[in-house]
Design an enzyme around this catalytic site. Structure first.
Site, PDB file in Angstrom:
ATOM      1  N   LYS A   1      39.126  60.153  52.074  1.00  0.00           N
ATOM      2  CA  LYS A   1      38.188  59.642  51.060  1.00  0.00           C
ATOM      3  C   LYS A   1      36.886  59.299  51.788  1.00  0.00           C
ATOM      4  O   LYS A   1      36.812  58.328  52.543  1.00  0.00           O
ATOM      5  CB  LYS A   1      38.762  58.415  50.356  1.00  0.00           C
ATOM      6  CG  LYS A   1      37.891  57.953  49.210  1.00  0.00           C
ATOM      7  CD  LYS A   1      38.635  56.969  48.330  1.00  0.00           C
ATOM      8  CE  LYS A   1      37.874  56.658  47.064  1.00  0.00           C
ATOM      9  NZ  LYS A   1      36.583  56.029  47.260  1.00  0.00           N
TER      10      LYS A   1
ATOM     11  N   CYS B   1      22.783  17.919  54.034  1.00  0.00           N
ATOM     12  CA  CYS B   1      21.618  17.317  54.653  1.00  0.00           C
ATOM     13  C   CYS B   1      20.941  16.449  53.595  1.00  0.00           C
ATOM     14  O   CYS B   1      20.717  16.898  52.473  1.00  0.00           O
ATOM     15  CB  CYS B   1      20.673  18.421  55.121  1.00  0.00           C
ATOM     16  SG  CYS B   1      18.986  17.873  55.359  1.00  0.00           S
TER      17      CYS B   1
ATOM     18  N   GLU C   1      30.356  64.742  48.400  1.00  0.00           N
ATOM     19  CA  GLU C   1      29.930  63.432  48.872  1.00  0.00           C
ATOM     20  C   GLU C   1      28.826  63.602  49.913  1.00  0.00           C
ATOM     21  O   GLU C   1      28.984  64.367  50.867  1.00  0.00           O
ATOM     22  CB  GLU C   1      31.152  62.777  49.526  1.00  0.00           C
ATOM     23  CG  GLU C   1      31.070  61.306  49.643  1.00  0.00           C
ATOM     24  CD  GLU C   1      31.548  60.582  48.394  1.00  0.00           C
ATOM     25  OE1 GLU C   1      31.808  61.247  47.362  1.00  0.00           O
ATOM     26  OE2 GLU C   1      31.633  59.353  48.443  1.00  0.00           O
TER      27      GLU C   1
ATOM     28  N   ARG D   1      25.766  60.411  40.914  1.00  0.00           N
ATOM     29  CA  ARG D   1      26.815  60.207  39.918  1.00  0.00           C
ATOM     30  C   ARG D   1      26.323  59.370  38.743  1.00  0.00           C
ATOM     31  O   ARG D   1      26.665  59.631  37.603  1.00  0.00           O
ATOM     32  CB  ARG D   1      27.994  59.508  40.597  1.00  0.00           C
ATOM     33  CG  ARG D   1      29.134  59.231  39.681  1.00  0.00           C
ATOM     34  CD  ARG D   1      30.268  58.558  40.431  1.00  0.00           C
ATOM     35  NE  ARG D   1      31.409  58.395  39.569  1.00  0.00           N
ATOM     36  CZ  ARG D   1      31.530  57.433  38.680  1.00  0.00           C
ATOM     37  NH1 ARG D   1      30.572  56.543  38.549  1.00  0.00           N
ATOM     38  NH2 ARG D   1      32.591  57.346  37.919  1.00  0.00           N
TER      39      ARG D   1
ATOM     40  N   CYS E   1      12.994  19.289  53.877  1.00  0.00           N
ATOM     41  CA  CYS E   1      13.709  20.026  54.917  1.00  0.00           C
ATOM     42  C   CYS E   1      13.338  21.510  54.849  1.00  0.00           C
ATOM     43  O   CYS E   1      13.561  22.168  53.824  1.00  0.00           O
ATOM     44  CB  CYS E   1      15.207  19.839  54.707  1.00  0.00           C
ATOM     45  SG  CYS E   1      16.223  20.952  55.654  1.00  0.00           S
TER      46      CYS E   1
ATOM     47  N   GLU F   1      43.189  64.604  51.102  1.00  0.00           N
ATOM     48  CA  GLU F   1      41.816  64.679  51.620  1.00  0.00           C
ATOM     49  C   GLU F   1      41.327  63.295  52.019  1.00  0.00           C
ATOM     50  O   GLU F   1      41.559  62.340  51.282  1.00  0.00           O
ATOM     51  CB  GLU F   1      40.899  65.244  50.510  1.00  0.00           C
ATOM     52  CG  GLU F   1      41.404  66.555  49.936  1.00  0.00           C
ATOM     53  CD  GLU F   1      40.709  66.936  48.618  1.00  0.00           C
ATOM     54  OE1 GLU F   1      39.640  66.377  48.319  1.00  0.00           O
ATOM     55  OE2 GLU F   1      41.268  67.789  47.905  1.00  0.00           O
TER      56      GLU F   1
HETATM   57  S1  IVH Z   1      37.700  63.576  43.844  1.00  0.00           S
HETATM   58  C1  IVH Z   1      38.315  63.290  39.517  1.00  0.00           C
HETATM   59  N1  IVH Z   1      37.819  63.698  46.455  1.00  0.00           N
HETATM   60  O1  IVH Z   1      35.505  58.649  45.668  1.00  0.00           O
HETATM   61  C2  IVH Z   1      38.206  62.831  40.909  1.00  0.00           C
HETATM   62  N2  IVH Z   1      36.505  61.965  45.483  1.00  0.00           N
HETATM   63  O2  IVH Z   1      36.438  56.488  43.975  1.00  0.00           O
HETATM   64  C3  IVH Z   1      36.859  62.924  41.426  1.00  0.00           C
HETATM   65  N3  IVH Z   1      35.372  60.544  47.099  1.00  0.00           N
HETATM   66  O3  IVH Z   1      33.341  59.213  42.978  1.00  0.00           O
HETATM   67  C4  IVH Z   1      36.705  62.571  42.810  1.00  0.00           C
HETATM   68  N4  IVH Z   1      36.092  61.567  48.903  1.00  0.00           N
HETATM   69  O4  IVH Z   1      32.503  59.736  45.349  1.00  0.00           O
HETATM   70  C5  IVH Z   1      37.325  63.038  45.398  1.00  0.00           C
HETATM   71  N5  IVH Z   1      37.986  63.963  48.742  1.00  0.00           N
HETATM   72  C6  IVH Z   1      37.505  63.310  47.695  1.00  0.00           C
HETATM   73  C7  IVH Z   1      36.632  62.191  47.836  1.00  0.00           C
HETATM   74  C8  IVH Z   1      36.173  61.554  46.694  1.00  0.00           C
HETATM   75  C9  IVH Z   1      35.337  60.575  48.431  1.00  0.00           C
HETATM   76  C10 IVH Z   1      34.631  59.557  46.271  1.00  0.00           C
HETATM   77  C11 IVH Z   1      33.819  60.150  45.144  1.00  0.00           C
HETATM   78  C12 IVH Z   1      34.335  59.489  43.899  1.00  0.00           C
HETATM   79  C13 IVH Z   1      34.943  58.251  44.457  1.00  0.00           C
HETATM   80  C14 IVH Z   1      35.984  57.694  43.528  1.00  0.00           C
END
Ligand code: IVH
Length: 684
Positions: free
Chosen positions: A121, A428, A179, A142, A434, A119
């Protein structure tokens, strides 16, 4: 009204709501509109009229509840039913390989045969939605993973988020995670609006919008959300893979990322990474990597968690984006201590969702080392919110112009610039008069790590210094309604005379400025010392000074050798401190501030022996503190620091993305302490 009538009206209301929810779902989630805007408005208005007539029949999941809530004073804190975890990162293929090896060993399975849900990120903010009986009850950020801020009113304004879940098999109580983000286009459109404050990137724009106390403002921002996980669930779900969880989420009416895939082994992961990285620029929202999740939920359970991240998932981050652009000019900026920093004016270029116009060149030595000239084409890099920097020269222009250190300060005083032998920095020598240094000193004073007076921005300080309203940090406390109103009037006059002034302040902004100063009348002594902006006095030194001298009065009377005795203070810093407090003007400024009512709250007690000679190793990224600084705190509380994890150490302190040290501690059975928990022990 008879019970029968109420029943009929309830049914009508129900039908209208279902119809609108369904139209919203097709429009916002499926991107497949089923009605014209006019048709939609007619149905919506019908619902509003009927609810106006029967306010007792308004329900929590009615689409009319998406906007119009009264502004809040503050966000309440809410507990998540299940902790929200974070992810560990890898940046290089080698580390991805090591990750695969680790899960192979734990599962005793060939990772080539393992399925992964892969997926993008999403670069937004994690959100937790609690649905009770299928109706959205609470939405929370969060926060620290255990509890976040209740942002339900703002979340309800996001039309793609279902207020009521669709389909069947919905657990009575369920947490849905995803997200919240703003698309690249949405970000550009917010930033082109006439707001004084521009957001640095789409993520900040989403965060700023989600944390609005007035949900009407949140409603006006193009927030959107994708969902990817389930937290707590009161009933066991009939699913056995992450892929099926994503399918379930879509079935309940959530938007899931359309780029998600299910692949096999590390090769499938790598292929997906390459594919998404190659189309990254064309994806309409920001992403900063790929998340690989072991698809099978039974395997996930076997793998479990380390620290606050699952072993069954890893984020593979994209390298910081680089772009090529032209250096149009170079100007020199003077900081609070008089240090001159060369800044390149670039031909504006978009890097990772942000328009970059300037990049720091650090100092003259750096310019010579990288052989940078005006007119050159250079590669620019930006990682996260870090100030953009020049990686290297890509094309040397034929008519390139050498960058020359000016002889005089760029400020109107024109003071002499000097570069000491062996030092990279030029300074300076115009000292306090200044204007550039005055501005720098005040900007430093209000900054987050100093006095944290957030309502007074850089632009405003620059203008107030130009207008001679602020001359030093104590002048901030002289500001009042009249002075600021006059300032607004005067700048308007200046505008007529052709000078460029962009600041317009309304009554509310003036009140905010004054409130933000008044709200920070209690401060820790160490923060105040740091705020004074004495050369070479960073947070650690300021802390040591506060610990030793306990009051400004004692510190101002300290002699040079006494200051030098402090462990983390060298001769240059000691001399700067001594000279600073022997300057009558500085004492006058400090007395003015104290005379305006600034009070000190107790500094935390340091130099304890609570760690009792225990040895610690620190690993991973820490929030708000460097590893070195944490090490200093450990030592000053009676502990020791080592670099190597062995059975002899007392514990491993872990931040995020811990890597191999954590694995080793795991293997040896060494105690692991979360950095955040350790901060609590040391009262940091
Ligand atoms: S899973 C147990 N899936 O990345 C795992 N997180 O660095 C929980 N994030 O706090 C997260 N895309 O805000 C997951 N496809 C995705 C994501 C994702 C973005 C963010 C999320 C998380 C952070 C962690």
């Amino acid at each position: 009204m008879s019970i029968k009538d109420t029943k009929i009206i309830k049914k009508d209301l129900d039908n209208l709501r279902n119809e609108i929810n369904s139209l919203n779902y097709h429009y916002y989630v499926l991107d497949d509109p089923k009605a014209t805007d006019h048709e939609y408005d007619v149905i919506f208005n019908k619902l509003i009229t009927l609810e106006d007539l029967f306010p007792d029949l308004v329900t929590q999941d009615s689409p009319t509840q998406r906007v119009g809530a009264e502004p809040l004073d503050k966000f309440e804190t809410v507990d998540h039913k299940q902790q929200m975890l974070s992810l560990n990162n890898v940046f290089h293929l080698k580390d991805l390989g090591l990750y695969m090896e680790r899960i192979e060993k734990k599962l005793i399975i060939d990772s080539k045969k393992l399925q992964f849900s892969v997926e993008p990120k999403l670069d937004g903010l994690a959100i937790n939605l609690l649905y009770i009986d299928g109706v959205l009850d609470i939405a929370a950020t969060r926060g620290d993973g255990s509890k976040g801020e209740n942002v339900t009113k703002n979340i309800k304004t996001i039309k793609s988020i279902p207020l009521k879940l669709l389909g069947n098999n919905i657990p009575t109580t369920i947490e849905i995670r995803g997200e919240v983000f703003i698309s690249k286009e949405g970000f550009l459109s917010i930033n082109s609006e006439d707001n004084e404050k521009k957001f640095a990137n789409a993520r900040n724009a989403a965060a700023g919008s989600l944390r609005q106390l007035d949900s009407k403002i949140a409603a006006s921002r193009p927030l959107d959300a994708f969902f990817y996980a389930i937290g707590f669930s009161s009933e066991k779900l009939n699913v056995n893979t992450q892929t099926k969880i994503l399918k379930n989420l879509a079935g309940w009416g959530f938007k899931t990322c359309h780029l998600n895939e299910t692949v096999q082994g590390i090769d499938g992961c790598k292929k997906f990474y390459e594919k998404i990285n190659s189309i990254r620029e064309d994806i309409p929202y920001d992403i900063d990597g790929i998340v690989y999740k072991v698809d099978n939920l039974k395997y996930q359970q076997e793998l479990g968690f380390v620290s606050r991240a699952p072993r069954w998932a890893i984020a593979h981050k994209f390298p910081a984006e680089e772009k090529i652009t032209l250096i149009e000019n170079v100007r020199f900026q003077v900081g609070r201590t008089g240090v001159l920093t060369p800044v390149a004016n670039l031909k504006p270029v978009e890097v990772g969702g942000v328009i970059v116009r300037n990049a720091t060149l650090h100092n003259m030595d750096e310019i010579r080392k990288k052989d940078i000239h005006i007119g050159d084409k250079v590669s620019i890099r930006r990682a996260g919110d870090v100030i953009p920097e020049i990686v290297n020269v890509v094309v040397k222009s034929k008519s390139r112009k050498k960058i020359i250190l000016p002889k005089n300060c760029p400020c109107p005083l024109n003071s002499k610039i000097e570069k000491e032998k062996g030092m990279a920095f030029a300074k300076c020598k115009g000292a306090k008069d200044c204007p550039a240094q005055k501005k720098g000193a005040i900007i430093h004073y209000v900054s987050k790590k100093a006095m944290d007076i957030q309502g007074v921005g850089e632009k405003l300080i620059n203008r107030l210094v130009d207008e001679n309203i602020l001359n030093n940090i104590s002048d901030l406390y002289k500001l009042n309604n009249k002075i600021l109103k006059d300032f607004v009037m005067n700048t308007a006059v200046r505008e007529d005379s052709g000078k460029e002034y962009e600041i317009t302040l309304g009554d509310k902004s003036i009140k905010n400025i004054l409130d933000s100063i008044n709200n920070k009348m209690e401060v820790k002594l160490s923060n105040f010392i740091f705020s004074l902006g004495i050369g070479e006095v960073g947070e650690v030194t300021a802390n040591s000074l506060a610990d030793k001298y306990k009051s400004i009065d004692n510190l101002s009377k300290a002699d040079y050798n006494d200051i030098l005795e402090l462990k983390d203070i060298g001769p240059v810093a000691a001399l700067n401190i001594f000279n600073f407090f022997n300057d009558k003007n500085n004492i006058k400024i400090i007395n003015n501030i104290l005379g305006n009512g600034l009070k000190f709250v107790k500094n935390r007690d340091k130099k304890t022996n609570i760690l009792n000679n225990q040895t610690y190793v620190i690993t991973g990224k820490l929030n708000n503190i460097s590893r070195q600084k944490l090490g200093e705190h450990i030592i000053s509380n009676g502990g020791n620091i080592s670099n190597t994890v062995s059975k002899k150490i007392f514990a491993l302190i872990v931040g995020s993305d811990p890597g191999s040290k954590l694995e080793k501690a795991d293997k040896l059975g060494v105690k692991v302490i979360e950095a955040e928990d350790f901060f609590k022990i040391l009262k940091l």
